[in-house]
Design an enzyme around this catalytic site. Structure first.
Site, PDB file in Angstrom:
ATOM      1  N   HIS A 294      42.538  35.150  46.772  1.00 46.91           N
ATOM      2  CA  HIS A 294      43.767  36.091  46.772  1.00 46.91           C
ATOM      3  C   HIS A 294      43.475  37.475  46.126  1.00 46.91           C
ATOM      4  O   HIS A 294      44.194  38.564  46.583  1.00 46.91           O
ATOM      5  CB  HIS A 294      44.906  35.408  46.338  1.00 46.91           C
ATOM      6  CG  HIS A 294      45.100  35.625  44.833  1.00 46.91           C
ATOM      7  ND1 HIS A 294      44.858  34.381  44.079  1.00 46.91           N
ATOM      8  CD2 HIS A 294      45.592  36.340  43.982  1.00 46.91           C
ATOM      9  CE1 HIS A 294      45.096  34.609  42.614  1.00 46.91           C
ATOM     10  NE2 HIS A 294      45.487  36.000  42.724  1.00 46.91           N
TER      11      HIS A 294
ATOM     12  N   SER B   5      43.636  37.105  37.372  1.00 42.39           N
ATOM     13  CA  SER B   5      43.104  36.278  38.696  1.00 42.39           C
ATOM     14  C   SER B   5      41.734  36.521  38.842  1.00 42.39           C
ATOM     15  O   SER B   5      41.154  37.555  38.972  1.00 42.39           O
ATOM     16  CB  SER B   5      43.962  36.713  39.736  1.00 42.39           C
ATOM     17  OG  SER B   5      45.312  36.072  39.831  1.00 42.39           O
TER      18      SER B   5
ATOM     19  N   ASP C 299      41.278  28.750  46.981  1.00 43.69           N
ATOM     20  CA  ASP C 299      41.318  30.028  46.373  1.00 43.69           C
ATOM     21  C   ASP C 299      40.241  30.557  45.558  1.00 43.69           C
ATOM     22  O   ASP C 299      40.414  30.906  44.232  1.00 43.69           O
ATOM     23  CB  ASP C 299      42.884  30.151  45.681  1.00 43.69           C
ATOM     24  CG  ASP C 299      43.404  31.584  45.191  1.00 43.69           C
ATOM     25  OD1 ASP C 299      42.990  32.427  46.078  1.00 43.69           O
ATOM     26  OD2 ASP C 299      43.914  31.549  44.401  1.00 43.69           O
TER      27      ASP C 299
END
Length: 513
Positions: free
Chosen positions: A132, A236, A162
């Site tokens: 993402h 992230s 992911d």
């Protein structure tokens, strides 16, 4: 409570549910619990690891929404003093606000930028991050600790898990970190998170493993490590380290009311990630094992109806034509109790076990069928794409006619006819018996059954007529079952539904009186 991806935090908390905490045991522990001392400092470890952790910057060209609603509002932290200023400014820019001119210019293109984290696993320039972080990007840059910026290309991506693997060109070997064994991590172990929160650059936070095996309902392969090491937007794709400096997780998501850390962060375990990364490097895509079944949770009602002692396992509620399960002679209604030697206590465990198994491997399974355990073996195939799976869903069936009351369950059923196919928009090849009426406050109504649902099996036996349904219901009653199990085809798919036979008896008593 809503889950927030750490790269792009979204809306506020919706609510929190709490579970009761078990009382403390009254007896004394046989041995005292001793905690190892906390490290005096993480400085040496951080200094060694920081050079291998990178900032990942991705950008894409988008067209501004410059229609009747005006230009887009920039996103500000909640309560920012700029929020109202820009709102007033943009309201003045809406068409028709100046001189009554409603003519609109073509919407201009603009660049949107996203910042995340990653880590180098190979000195030649392979970088791991979250999918993402780079999703939709047309340009990706990797920024090293010394502020060197390198253009990156995507080697492969795994949307379901992911994870993304990038490659940068470099004229010298880059510092690296290695994956560790996430299965050895215990709740309470120290961990270190390094990343790029809010675009600030390399930042180190410390905490412990708060929980293992978290399912946060983001996908069928959820198996997250939970940590209280501070993780924020921009973290992230960054690594979660053990005290040996090995990557035991990829920081991916947080629970938060505002996008800031409240000590509930989630990381993809390294044992799952390193398998996917190896596949991305070799094939450019993940190659997950595939069994070819649809499953549902085994409830206490279902377990009782099938004579299974504990409500555990994954119940098969659909088998893909030509898939590994069909070739292995698995059936609808089988309950998978173990897979490849691993117990399947909950339904959600099975997809992870299957996905982590090598394509082409023959694996043993323990199955509950006809009141006893049996062992079958299946050779796993590679999981098809979602498009391929959708086009493979089909069945075949007969055409028949006329409605019958299934006494006490509150059901009226009929053979599938052309008229009923049209009325309930059933498939031409639909097989089973269609429900034409459901009585209020009945066992069927309690379970949400409704006209147009199709009964395909009763007590794991196929039914093609109302008489078949009635026969199986009476047989279950004669065997002193409290529930009768039906396989129901409805709009949402196929599902096993246990109907109470206790409610059936109560209904009959009313009728007699």
């Amino acid at each position: 409570m809503r889950l927030l991806r750490t790269q792009v935090a979204r809306a506020a908390l919706l609510g929190v549910s709490f579970a009761l905490v078990a009382p403390l045991p009254t007896g004394r522990l046989s041995e005292p619990a001793i905690a190892r001392p906390a490290p005096d400092s993480f400085a040496d470890l951080a200094a060694r690891l920081l050079p291998a952790v990178v900032n990942v910057s991705s950008s894409q060209t988008i067209t501004a929404k410059n229609g009747p609603a005006g230009p887009e509002m920039p996103v500000f932290p909640p309560g920012s003093p700029f929020e109202q200023f820009f709102k007033d400014f943009l309201n003045r820019q809406k068409p028709g606000k100046r001189g009554g001119n409603d003519d609109q210019q073509p919407a201009p293109e603009r660049r949107a930028q996203s910042l995340g984290s990653g880590f180098i696993i190979d000195p030649s320039g392979y970088v791991v991050t979250n999918n993402h972080v780079i999703d939709g990007a047309d340009e990706i840059s990797v920024i090293l600790q010394d502020n060197t910026t390198l253009k990156a290309t995507v080697v492969g991506r795994d949307e379901s898990g992911d994870i993304a693997l990038l490659k940068v060109k470099t004229d010298k070997p880059l510092p690296t970190v290695e994956f560790g064994d996430s299965s050895t991590m215990r709740v309470g172990d120290w961990v270190l998170a390094i990343g790029n929160p809010f675009g600030l650059g390399g930042t180190v936070t410390a905490g412990i493993v708060s929980a293992r095996g978290r399912d946060i309902h983001q996908g069928q392969y959820d198996d997250f490590i939970q940590t209280d090491a501070a993780i924020n937007r921009g973290n992230s794709g960054g690594p979660l380290f053990n005290m040996d400096g090995q990557v035991i997780g990829i920081n991916t998501a947080i629970f938060s009311p505002s996008g800031g850390s409240i000590g509930i962060g989630f990381s993809i375990p390294s044992n799952m990630a390193k398998n996917i990364v190896a596949q991305l490097k070799e094939y450019g895509r993940p190659r997950r094992g595939w069994l070819g079944v649809k499953i549902q949770q085994v409830t206490p009602d279902i377990a009782e109806s099938l004579g299974l002692k504990d409500a555990s396992g994954a119940m098969i509620a659909g088998i893909t034509d030509g898939g590994p399960a069909e070739k292995a002679k698995l059936k609808n209604g089988d309950i998978i109790l173990s897979f490849n030697g691993q117990p399947v206590k909950e339904m959600h465990i099975l997809p992870r076990l299957v996905a982590d198994t090598a394509v082409g491997k023959e694996v043993p399974m323990t199955i509950w069928r006809d009141g006893k355990q049996i062992t079958l073996e299946a050779t796993l195939a590679e999981r098809p794409t979602d498009t391929q799976l959708a086009s493979a869903d089909a069945g075949k069936a007969p055409d028949v006619t006329k409605p019958t009351d299934i006494a006490g369950l509150g059901l009226k059923v009929a053979p599938i006819s052309s008229d009923l196919k049209d009325k309930f928009q059933l498939r031409d090849d639909q097989k089973g018996v269609v429900i034409t009426d459901v009585a209020p406050n009945s066992a069927a109504a309690d379970k949400g059954l409704k006209p147009g649902d199709v009964i395909m099996e009763v007590q794991q036996g196929e039914v093609t007529s109302p008489a078949d349904v009635q026969k199986q219901v009476e047989a279950a009653k004669g065997a002193d079952r409290k529930f009768v199990l039906m396989l129901i085809q409805r709009e949402g798919g196929v599902q096993y539904v246990p109907l109470s036979l206790g409610k059936m008896g109560a209904t009959k008593e009313k009728q007699r009186g």
